[in-house]
Design a protein around this motif. Structure first.
Motif, PDB file in Angstrom:
ATOM      1  N   ASN A 146     -12.369   5.649  -1.582  1.00  0.00           N
ATOM      2  CA  ASN A 146     -12.397   5.436  -0.129  1.00  0.00           C
ATOM      3  C   ASN A 146     -11.055   5.757   0.498  1.00  0.00           C
ATOM      4  OD1 ASN A 146     -15.020   4.558  -0.326  1.00  0.00           O
ATOM      5  ND2 ASN A 146     -14.492   2.387  -0.349  1.00  0.00           N
ATOM      6  N   ILE A 147      -9.999   5.322  -0.160  1.00  0.00           N
ATOM      7  CA  ILE A 147      -8.657   5.592   0.352  1.00  0.00           C
ATOM      8  C   ILE A 147      -8.399   7.099   0.372  1.00  0.00           C
ATOM      9  CG2 ILE A 147      -6.191   5.308  -0.094  1.00  0.00           C
ATOM     10  CD1 ILE A 147      -6.827   2.541  -1.248  1.00  0.00           C
ATOM     11  N   MET A 184       0.847  -1.207   0.000  1.00  0.00           N
ATOM     12  CA  MET A 184       0.000   0.000   0.000  1.00  0.00           C
ATOM     13  C   MET A 184       0.880   1.255   0.000  1.00  0.00           C
ATOM     14  SD  MET A 184      -3.188   1.287   0.337  1.00  0.00           S
ATOM     15  CE  MET A 184      -4.098  -0.157   0.838  1.00  0.00           C
ATOM     16  N   ILE A 199     -12.724   1.934  -4.483  1.00  0.00           N
ATOM     17  CA  ILE A 199     -11.760   1.709  -3.406  1.00  0.00           C
ATOM     18  C   ILE A 199     -10.777   2.872  -3.310  1.00  0.00           C
ATOM     19  CG2 ILE A 199      -9.820   0.244  -2.733  1.00  0.00           C
ATOM     20  CD1 ILE A 199     -11.531  -2.135  -3.755  1.00  0.00           C
ATOM     21  N   LEU A 251     -10.479  -4.575 -13.394  1.00  0.00           N
ATOM     22  CA  LEU A 251     -10.797  -4.189 -12.021  1.00  0.00           C
ATOM     23  C   LEU A 251     -11.247  -2.736 -11.899  1.00  0.00           C
ATOM     24  CD1 LEU A 251      -8.052  -5.940  -9.837  1.00  0.00           C
ATOM     25  CD2 LEU A 251     -10.432  -6.587 -10.193  1.00  0.00           C
ATOM     26  N   MET A 283     -10.251   8.624   3.196  1.00  0.00           N
ATOM     27  CA  MET A 283      -9.617   8.337   4.488  1.00  0.00           C
ATOM     28  C   MET A 283      -8.419   9.246   4.737  1.00  0.00           C
ATOM     29  SD  MET A 283      -7.814   4.736   5.667  1.00  0.00           S
ATOM     30  CE  MET A 283      -6.536   4.637   4.399  1.00  0.00           C
ATOM     31  N   LEU A 284      -7.642   9.491   3.701  1.00  0.00           N
ATOM     32  CA  LEU A 284      -6.413  10.265   3.858  1.00  0.00           C
ATOM     33  C   LEU A 284      -6.655  11.767   3.814  1.00  0.00           C
ATOM     34  CD1 LEU A 284      -4.059   8.138   1.594  1.00  0.00           C
ATOM     35  CD2 LEU A 284      -4.242   8.096   4.087  1.00  0.00           C
ATOM     36  N   HIS A 304     -13.759  -0.596 -12.539  1.00  0.00           N
ATOM     37  CA  HIS A 304     -14.981  -0.037 -11.950  1.00  0.00           C
ATOM     38  C   HIS A 304     -15.052  -0.284 -10.441  1.00  0.00           C
ATOM     39  CE1 HIS A 304     -16.202   1.150 -15.886  1.00  0.00           C
ATOM     40  NE2 HIS A 304     -16.160  -0.094 -16.338  1.00  0.00           N
ATOM     41  N   GLU A 305     -14.652  -1.453 -10.025  1.00  0.00           N
ATOM     42  CA  GLU A 305     -14.629  -1.733  -8.593  1.00  0.00           C
ATOM     43  C   GLU A 305     -13.525  -0.950  -7.888  1.00  0.00           C
ATOM     44  OE1 GLU A 305     -16.482  -3.745  -6.349  1.00  0.00           O
ATOM     45  OE2 GLU A 305     -17.847  -3.343  -8.023  1.00  0.00           O
ATOM     46  N   PHE A 306     -12.361  -0.929  -8.541  1.00  0.00           N
ATOM     47  CA  PHE A 306     -11.192  -0.344  -7.889  1.00  0.00           C
ATOM     48  C   PHE A 306     -11.329   1.158  -7.710  1.00  0.00           C
ATOM     49  CE2 PHE A 306      -6.671   1.145  -7.971  1.00  0.00           C
ATOM     50  CZ  PHE A 306      -6.322   0.605  -6.755  1.00  0.00           C
TER      51      PHE A 306
END
Ligand code: FES
Ligand code: FES
Lengths: 143, 143
Positions: free
Chosen positions: A117-118, A1, A114, A107, A121-122, A109-111
DNA sequence: CAAATAAAAGAGTTCTTTGTCTTTTTTTCC
DNA sequence: GGAAAAAAAGACAAAGAACTCTTTTATTTG
């Protein structure tokens, strides 16, 4: 990450924020111990962040690291971007040269969600806000 | 997020799935071209996956790589775990030695959700299902 | 001013990941 | 059985990340 350097950087800045609310400064050895990182390595990283104005420092006796209000207002996203660049915010999950809406990888559309979201969060909380929570609740910077 | 090896592996397996639905096999050179990866590097990776039974191969003329039904049923999570281990599924965002509910790092509560989203994305669909979508819709494995 | 302190700078080292090249083994097909 | 094709294996090279060590510079304080 995140890269090791980035992980240490975040932990170090939160640690500094927490330890210098009273206006004091904190030395590199204490920081290294406090976040369980290699001393000279985190020193390099903080040197770098210092040059870029994300942390303040003073040489000589009773010197050390501390944070201006403006630095306290920085988000973790700012820190991550400074050290790791913005691949985590905009890069393709499968390593295609460019993430793209019109030529999406399997990946994508899903990614995309994510990544958002990351980012959230940051981006949401500042160093200052985090360190307040560090005091209040039971959060940890080493194990 | 993923290592280069893992990115190439996923792309390669999806490519193989797509190109061998008709029961044929596909050679390493075509794979490397098809997913834009270094030929000998992806060869190493597929060797590895082959030893572990996640892809099938045959030597000699008219040989190449293909996928058994059981391999088609594998999820991307299986692939990622095989190559990168499970740090992405259970590791701490800030690099603490152990992610822990009772001694959480400052990002823990938020990051936990993100890890779950990632797990879900990788766990849900099998290689076979992905490659069906690759055909139907317009998805890409290189740029 | 001198001594001590602490960060900055610079120059390596080590380890891991990524990538390349060469040789060997297996299989097919004439 | 021999030639050709293709993956497997092994050894290496290059680059980057992570980490260490030494010297220099700036600051304080007696
Ligand atoms: S194209 Fe891969 S994540 Fe957008
Ligand atoms: S403790 Fe850091 S993510 Fe759980």
């Amino acid at each position: 990450m995140f890269s090791k350097a980035c992980e240490y950087a975040i932990r170090a800045l939160l640690f500094i924020a927490q330890k210098t609310v009273d206006g004091s400064k904190i030395g590199i050895k204490e920081i290294a111990k406090g976040i369980d990182s290699p001393e000279h390595f985190i020193a390099k990283i903080l040197q770098d962040l210092s040059r870029k104005g994300m942390v303040q420092s003073q040489k000589g006796p009773s010197g050390g690291f501390y944070l201006h209000q403006s630095s306290l207002n920085a988000s973790l996203a700012d820190v991550v971007r400074t050290i790791d660049g913005d691949s985590i915010f905009s890069g393709c999950a499968l390593g295609l040269k460019q993430c793209s809406e019109v030529k999406p990888c399997p990946l994508h559309h899903e990614f995309k969600k994510i990544r958002e979201n990351i980012s959230h969060m940051l981006q949401t909380a500042s160093l200052g806000e985090f360190s307040q929570q560090l005091e209040k609740s039971k959060l940890f910077l080493k194990r």
